[in-house]
Design a protein around this motif. Structure first.
Motif, short mmCIF file in Angstrom:
data_model
loop_
_atom_site.label_atom_id
_atom_site.label_comp_id
_atom_site.label_asym_id
_atom_site.label_seq_id
_atom_site.Cartn_x
_atom_site.Cartn_y
_atom_site.Cartn_z
N LYS A 44 0.83 -1.20 0.00
CA LYS A 44 0.00 0.00 0.00
C LYS A 44 0.87 1.26 0.00
CE LYS A 44 -4.02 1.84 2.41
NZ LYS A 44 -4.94 1.66 3.53
N LEU A 45 1.94 1.23 0.79
CA LEU A 45 2.86 2.37 0.83
C LEU A 45 3.52 2.57 -0.52
CD1 LEU A 45 4.41 4.56 2.35
CD2 LEU A 45 6.06 2.80 3.02
N ASP A 46 3.94 1.48 -1.17
CA ASP A 46 4.54 1.59 -2.50
C ASP A 46 3.57 2.23 -3.49
OD1 ASP A 46 6.96 0.55 -1.71
OD2 ASP A 46 6.47 -1.51 -2.34
N LEU A 47 2.31 1.82 -3.43
CA LEU A 47 1.31 2.42 -4.32
C LEU A 47 1.15 3.91 -4.07
CD1 LEU A 47 -1.49 -0.31 -4.37
CD2 LEU A 47 -0.06 0.42 -6.28
N HIS A 48 1.09 4.28 -2.79
CA HIS A 48 0.94 5.70 -2.44
C HIS A 48 2.15 6.51 -2.90
CE1 HIS A 48 -2.82 5.74 -0.23
NE2 HIS A 48 -2.46 4.63 0.38
N LEU A 49 3.34 5.93 -2.70
CA LEU A 49 4.54 6.64 -3.12
C LEU A 49 4.58 6.80 -4.64
CD1 LEU A 49 7.20 5.01 -0.76
CD2 LEU A 49 6.30 7.34 -0.66
N GLU A 50 4.17 5.75 -5.34
CA GLU A 50 4.14 5.82 -6.81
C GLU A 50 3.13 6.86 -7.28
OE1 GLU A 50 3.29 2.89 -10.59
OE2 GLU A 50 3.99 2.02 -8.70
N ALA A 93 2.09 9.44 -5.60
CA ALA A 93 2.59 10.76 -5.22
C ALA A 93 3.67 11.23 -6.17
CB ALA A 93 3.12 10.73 -3.79
N SER A 94 4.53 10.32 -6.63
CA SER A 94 5.60 10.72 -7.55
C SER A 94 5.04 11.08 -8.92
CB SER A 94 6.63 9.61 -7.68
OG SER A 94 6.09 8.49 -8.33
N HIS A 95 3.92 10.49 -9.30
CA HIS A 95 3.30 10.79 -10.59
C HIS A 95 2.29 11.93 -10.51
CE1 HIS A 95 5.22 7.49 -12.54
NE2 HIS A 95 4.72 6.61 -11.70
N LYS A 96 2.01 12.39 -9.31
CA LYS A 96 1.00 13.43 -9.13
C LYS A 96 1.40 14.73 -9.82
CE LYS A 96 -2.14 15.15 -5.63
NZ LYS A 96 -2.50 15.13 -4.22
N GLY A 97 2.67 15.07 -9.80
CA GLY A 97 3.13 16.31 -10.42
C GLY A 97 3.23 16.21 -11.92
N GLU A 98 3.26 15.01 -12.46
CA GLU A 98 3.36 14.82 -13.90
C GLU A 98 1.98 14.93 -14.53
OE1 GLU A 98 5.09 11.01 -14.49
OE2 GLU A 98 6.87 11.47 -13.31
N PRO A 99 1.88 15.53 -15.72
CA PRO A 99 0.58 15.58 -16.39
C PRO A 99 0.19 14.19 -16.88
CG PRO A 99 2.29 16.53 -17.78
CD PRO A 99 2.91 16.24 -16.45
N SER A 100 -1.03 13.82 -16.62
CA SER A 100 -1.49 12.51 -17.07
C SER A 100 -1.92 12.58 -18.52
CB SER A 100 -2.66 12.03 -16.20
OG SER A 100 -3.77 12.87 -16.39
N ALA A 101 -2.16 11.44 -19.14
CA ALA A 101 -2.53 11.40 -20.55
C ALA A 101 -3.86 12.09 -20.78
CB ALA A 101 -2.60 9.95 -21.02
N THR A 102 -4.78 12.02 -19.84
CA THR A 102 -6.11 12.62 -20.02
C THR A 102 -6.07 14.13 -19.82
OG1 THR A 102 -6.67 12.17 -17.72
CG2 THR A 102 -7.32 10.52 -19.36
N GLU A 103 -5.13 14.65 -19.05
CA GLU A 103 -5.07 16.09 -18.81
C GLU A 103 -4.65 16.85 -20.07
OE1 GLU A 103 -2.58 16.99 -15.51
OE2 GLU A 103 -3.84 15.92 -14.09
N GLY A 104 -3.84 16.22 -20.91
CA GLY A 104 -3.36 16.88 -22.10
C GLY A 104 -4.37 16.90 -23.23
#
Length: 66
Positions: free
Chosen positions: A41-47, A49-60
């Protein structure tokens, strides 16, 4: 010495191991399983969180409501 023995409550043999804090095999397995689940669960949260600042495919993509 006799007074000290009388002052201590009688403890069943099975309860003595609980007082020492010795976990049973099943308790150790449960703790290990919970720890592994918590680490996943911690690994998922960390992953996430690390991708939160990156624009996702749907945002673009261009989303028009009309």
């Amino acid at each position: 010495m006799g007074e000290q023995e009388q002052a201590q409550p009688a403890v069943p043999i099975g309860a003595a191991s609980e007082d020492r804090g010795d976990p049973t095999t099943q308790q150790m397995r449960t703790v290990g399983q919970r720890r592994r689940e918590a680490e996943r669960k911690l690994d998922l949260h960390l992953e996430e969180a690390s991708h939160k600042g990156e624009p996702s495919a749907t945002e673009g993509e261009d989303h028009s409501e009309g």
